[in-house]
Every structure is written in C-alpha cells, then in structure tokens.
Enzyme design. Structure first.
Site, PDB file in Angstrom:
ATOM      1  N   ASP A   1      87.417  33.153  57.712  1.00 28.80           N
ATOM      2  CA  ASP A   1      86.995  34.083  58.760  1.00 28.80           C
ATOM      3  C   ASP A   1      87.851  35.358  58.744  1.00 28.80           C
ATOM      4  OD1 ASP A   1      85.334  34.764  60.818  1.00 28.80           O
ATOM      5  OD2 ASP A   1      85.927  33.141  62.155  1.00 28.80           O
TER       6      ASP A   1
ATOM      7  N   ASP B   1      77.916  37.117  64.785  1.00 24.84           N
ATOM      8  CA  ASP B   1      77.683  35.695  65.070  1.00 24.84           C
ATOM      9  C   ASP B   1      76.282  35.439  65.631  1.00 24.84           C
ATOM     10  OD1 ASP B   1      80.314  35.495  64.406  1.00 24.84           O
ATOM     11  OD2 ASP B   1      80.931  34.470  66.235  1.00 24.84           O
TER      12      ASP B   1
HETATM   13  C1  GLA Z   1      83.954  33.663  64.373  1.00 30.30           C
HETATM   14  C2  GLA Z   1      82.933  33.195  63.356  1.00 30.30           C
HETATM   15  C3  GLA Z   1      82.167  32.016  63.923  1.00 30.30           C
HETATM   16  C4  GLA Z   1      83.126  30.894  64.268  1.00 30.30           C
HETATM   17  C5  GLA Z   1      84.172  31.405  65.247  1.00 30.30           C
HETATM   18  C6  GLA Z   1      85.275  30.379  65.490  1.00 30.30           C
HETATM   19  O1  GLA Z   1      83.373  34.207  65.505  1.00 30.30           O
HETATM   20  O2  GLA Z   1      82.070  34.238  63.012  1.00 30.30           O
HETATM   21  O3  GLA Z   1      81.220  31.568  62.978  1.00 30.30           O
HETATM   22  O4  GLA Z   1      83.736  30.431  63.093  1.00 30.30           O
HETATM   23  O5  GLA Z   1      84.797  32.587  64.757  1.00 30.30           O
HETATM   24  O6  GLA Z   1      86.292  30.847  66.296  1.00 30.30           O
END
Ligand code: GLA
Length: 583
Positions: free
Chosen positions: A168, A225
């Site tokens: 990430d 997301d």
């Molecule tokens: C980010 C990612 C998500 C998830 C969250 C976890 O927002 O894009 O897919 O992994 O972090 O904290």
C-alpha cells in the site's frame, strides 16, 4: 522511460504469444525464479490473480479464528475450486512494534500462533497466502510500515511462506522516493528471496501504467478505494475501462494490461451491497462481477465467505463468467458502445469467440442492442447466455437484451471457435509520449493519467479561446479547481518551456498555483512551481531542465485565501507547455 515501455510491451507480447502458441496451462518453474529475469515474473500471473481479501468485509476486525474460518469456507464453498487461490490478510494484522531484530511480527492478541502457522494452515487448505504492508513508515491503519525495512520484510514474508504481497501507499509521500523507485526496491528484494511472490501495487491509482509498474509488479490499482455502493463500483470500473483516469482517446487502460500484468480496479464488493430489493441486489452483484470479468481485473472477493447467500456464491463462482476473466489470451475488454447509462463491452477470447457485457447503469428499464459490426463479426452467429450457461440461439447481425432494469445486464459469448478476433489498434506511443526530436507541444499529446478535473485542450476550462493581455494562444490547457495530469516518456526531453496564467474570466479573489512534478505526487519531486497567483498576477514563464526525468505531471490547484482550503472554482491556463529534444 520510452525505451522501458517498449521493452515491456515486447516482453508482454512474447509472453502472450507463448501462451497462445502453447495453448496449455503454464506452470512456474520455481527453480528458475532465484535470480530470475523479468519474463519469469510475467508467469506469476498469466491470467488475473483470483483470491479473497479481508479488508472489504472485516476491515481492522481480523484475527486467527476469522482468517482460518475464511480459509475453511474458501475451500469448502466452491470458491477454491472455481479458481480463487490467494487468501490475503489486509491491514491491521501486525503488532504495533517490530521485534528486537527489526522484523515485523503478528499482533499477539489477534494472531497468537503467528503468521507462519497461519500461512501453513492456509496452504493446508490448498490455498495461497497473501499479506498486506505499506511502503511508508506506517500503514493506512498507523501500524509499522515497510519503509527502511524493505529487505528484512521481504525476507520475513518469504520465510512465512507468503505468495502474494499487497503493498500500500498511505504516507508514502514522506518517503522522499519516486513510486517507481519504491516498488523497484520491493521487486529486487522479492527476487533476492528466491520465492515467487506476486507484488500488488496499491497506490490509489497513481499512474503505475505510465511510470512503469510492469517493471516491478503483476498488478496495480487504477483508482481510489472501492466502497460497497454501485456508484463507487462504476467509478472504479471507469478508471480501468473508461476515461476516469486516462484521456478518452485511449478508451480505457486495456492496452496497458495483458498476460502477466493487470489493471486492478480494486477488490470485489460482491455480496456486500445489501440492497433491499433482491432483484436489484442480484443485478448489482452481477453487474459488478461481470464488469470485473470483462475488464480482466484481478478477482479478489471481499465478502464474508462463511455466510454467503446462494445467489452471491453462484455469482462469484459462475464458471463461464470466470472463464472470460481467466481467458488465456489475456485481453482486457473495452467499450464498444455508450448511450447515456447504457454500455456494451467486448472482450475477444482465445478461441475465436467473444465475450460481451450489455449493461444498464441507469434506473429506467431499457433494451440494449449489440450489432455484430461492433464486435468484428457479420452474418449469423450463435449467442450463449453465460450467466445462465444456456445457448440462446443463432442471431443475424445483432442481438437485443430486453427489459434490463436497474443495474440489469447480460453476459454473452458470441461466435464460433476459430481464428481469434482482432483488437482495436492500441494508441500509438507517439500520441502520448515524446518520440521525436525538436519541439512537441504537450497539448498535441494525450495525457495517460489524470486525477480530479480533466484539463480542456487548447481552450480555457469553460471552452473559450486562451487569451492573455489581448493575445490569443492556440495551444494549452484550461484547468479548474484541482487538475492533475501526466504525460509519459519525456526521458528524451531536454527542456520544458511554456507559460502559466490565471484565466482572464476568473474574477474571484482566490489563488491558483501551477506546479510541474517528476512522476506522481508520492515522490514530491517538484520541478517548477509558480507560487500562489491571483487574478492580478502577470503570466509566468516555465523553464524546466528535464535531463533524466521520465513522466511529467502538471498540476493546477485553487486555494481559498480565507480558509486556506482547496477552492474548486479557480480557473487557470497552462499556455503551450512544450518539450524540446535537442539530439
Ligand atoms: C488503503 C487501501 C485499502 C486497504 C486499506 C487498509 O485504503 O487502498 O485497500 O488496504 O488501506 O488500511
């Protein structure tokens, strides 16, 4: 950059060619992985990875019991047998501190037996083990990130038997490193372990297809997301399959994916919508899954597998729809028709047939007709409904899906086996990158990535001629509020010149600021900064030495001078930014 893109296209093409020629399942030669070359890594994901990830349903609320129950359900529910392999544990698995040697450790309350034992359990179910980390000093949930521990973390994961790493990007803007540099580091340390671990770039869709994600990973996010709402699902799909992220002329990002490397519109929300009307809920689940399959997206389920309705299980395991996603030709589908909320996508398959999605994104009932000329067919063609696994009949020149309600859709397989259908020509490099000597105006190229408002080419944002102090400029970009857009492959460029000015029609008091970055904003490499400008500031000249830079990102942003917050109404213009190549 230019040479790197070319090299990768040819590697992917070779991989695709080998897959088509062999016509058989590819298996990874593990011994060839240690110190392996790039081509081997393409074989880690010859088709889009399939699995399950804990985040969309459980978020932080994970532990050993839940993950083991998810593994059991994945094996017993038919998910594993339908092709779902990777069980990925997302954020919030780790302890708040590293151990005395600097290694990551599991949260002792949530995972008392540790990650190796959990990995062994997952493997014992015939599944593969995936794990989450973040390339910054902390994860999105403020737990220890991997920055400064890249090598030890990859070695730890390999020792735990990890097969898939989601890396990430929260807080990565503090790393002081370009995304391309960050991810290359992980790839290097993964290769050093000798364990073939997939690297999934999770960066909210910041242009990995432009800066060269193929060099380091097998999949990259194409947007923000996903949430458990259809508006979010459609926005994510549009980032990969439409103009959400790239110039509309690309018709989506299909040309940047293929066997070995995939555009990732994010994990699935199938089963998480909870729409009260069961007909609409089922249509929504099918629309979401159908889009991901036609877009050759990684299929990472995100529901509670221990508590699936039959309808959700049937959708997630639909064999003929999954076969479209996993088709060994590895072509990402593309849009062939849009009329308001009605869309048709086409994904030519290895056996000469083609998969077609007819989708009603609107609320009103509608008919959608696909004509054979949209697909490259003519005459009479057999049509099969692949949700229902039923032949519908032979149709001449077209097929109409009738009475599609809200999110209503049909997934069809059309045609007979034979020579694979051709794809539309990809956007040629010279249309979106600097390929020649002399002067190239950026407004003669298509941006390959954008965020927020798209720039308007050769006009102000409101569509008027670009006029500064009575002079009209033919080339440039009109911008509003926040606009960021990136051009690929300027490594050949020696200098970037041009001007910036506030749009003459903007009479507000707020400020506008223009910046030019090397690559995406995570690297924080600002090459030129206009500083704050108001309606009274004179135009400013841009002069940037581009030696060694690959992607160039142009940014315009408005700021409210009273609140210091973003101001969406501010208008500015980049006036004929152009790149000069001397040699
Ligand atoms: C980010 C990612 C998500 C998830 C969250 C976890 O927002 O894009 O897919 O992994 O972090 O904290």
């Amino acid at each position: 950059m230019f040479t790197k893109i070319k090299q990768n296209i040819s590697l992917a093409a070779i991989a695709a060619f080998c897959i088509i020629l062999s016509g058989c399942e590819l298996t990874l030669n593990k011994s060839s992985m240690a110190g392996s070359d790039q081509l081997d890594y393409a074989y880690l994901a010859p088709t889009p990875p399939m699995g399950w990830n804990s985040w969309n349903f459980f978020a932080r609320d994970i532990d050993e019991v839940k993950i083991k129950a998810a593994s059991d359900a994945m094996a017993s529910s038919g998910m594993r047998d339908a092709g779902y392999q990777y069980l990925v544990i997302d954020d919030a698995w780790m302890a708040a501190k590293r151990d005395a040697n600097g290694a990551l450790q599991a949260d002792p309350a949530k995972f008392p037996k540790g990650m190796k034992e959990l990995g062994d359990y997952i493997h014992s179910k015939g599944l593969k083990f995936g794990i989450y980390e973040d390339r910054a000093y902390r994860t999105c949930q403020s737990l220890p990130g991997s920055f400064g521990h890249e090598q030890i973390d990859m070695a730890t994961f390999a020792a735990w038997g990890v097969d898939y790493i989601k890396m990430d990007s929260c807080s990565a803007e503090h790393n002081g490193r370009l995304s391309s540099v960050d991810y290359a580091l992980y790839r290097k340390y993964i290769e050093e372990t000798g364990r073939p671990m997939i690297l999934s770039i999770s960066d909210f869709g910041h242009a990995a297809w432009v800066w060269g994600g193929k060099q380091s990973s097998q999949l990259w996010r194409t947007g923000q997301d996903i949430r458990h709402k259809m508006s979010s699902v459609y926005a994510c799909a549009d980032n990969s399959g439409g103009s959400g992220r790239s110039h509309p002329a690309f018709n989506g990002l299909w040309q940047f994916a293929g066997p070995g490397y995939w555009n990732d519109p994010d994990m699935l929300q199938v089963g998480n919508f909870g729409i009260k009307d069961e007909t609409v809920n089922k249509s929504a689940n099918r629309a979401h899954f159908g889009l991901w399959c036609i877009l050759a997206a990684p299929l990472m389920a995100g529901n509670d597998m221990t508590n699936m309705t039959d309808s959700v299980r049937e959708i997630l395991t639909a064999p003929e729809v999954i076969a479209v996603n996993q088709d060994k030709r590895g072509v990402q589908g593309h849009k062939v028709f849009v009329d308001g909320k009605l869309e048709i996508y086409n994904k030519p398959l290895a056996d000469g047939t083609t998969a077609v999605l007819l989708l009603n994104k609107g609320r009103d009932q509608a008919d959608i007709t696909v004509t054979w000329d949209m697909l490259g067919f003519s005459g009479k063609q057999p049509v099969r409904d692949i949700w229902e696994c039923k032949d519908i009949g032979i149709f001449e020149n077209c097929f109409t899906a009738k009475n599609l309600g809200e999110h209503g859709n049909m997934m069809l397989r059309i045609g007979t086996k034979g020579k694979p259908l051709s794809m539309p020509a990809p956007m040629p490099l010279e249309k979106y990158t600097i390929t020649r000597k002399g002067v190239t105006s950026l407004s003669d190229l298509y941006y390959a990535w954008k965020d927020k408002n798209a720039p308007v080419y050769n006009k102000t944002f409101e569509g008027n001629p670009i006029r500064i102090n009575g002079r009209i400029y033919q080339k440039g970009f009109g911008c509003r509020g926040k606009a960021t857009f990136m051009f690929a492959g300027t490594e050949r460029g020696d200098r970037l010149i041009g001007k910036v000015a506030m749009d003459e029609s903007y009479q507000g008091e707020n400020e506008g600021r223009f910046r030019i970055f090397h690559e995406d904003y995570f690297g924080d490499r600002v090459l030129w900064d206009s500083g704050p400008m108001t309606k009274d500031t004179a135009a400013k000249d841009i002069v940037v030495d581009l030696e060694g830079y690959n992607c160039i990102m142009l940014v315009f942003e408005g700021k409210d001078i009273k609140t210091e917050k973003k101001a969406g109404d501010v208008l500015g213009v980049f006036i004929d930014p152009r790149i000069i190549v001397n040699d």
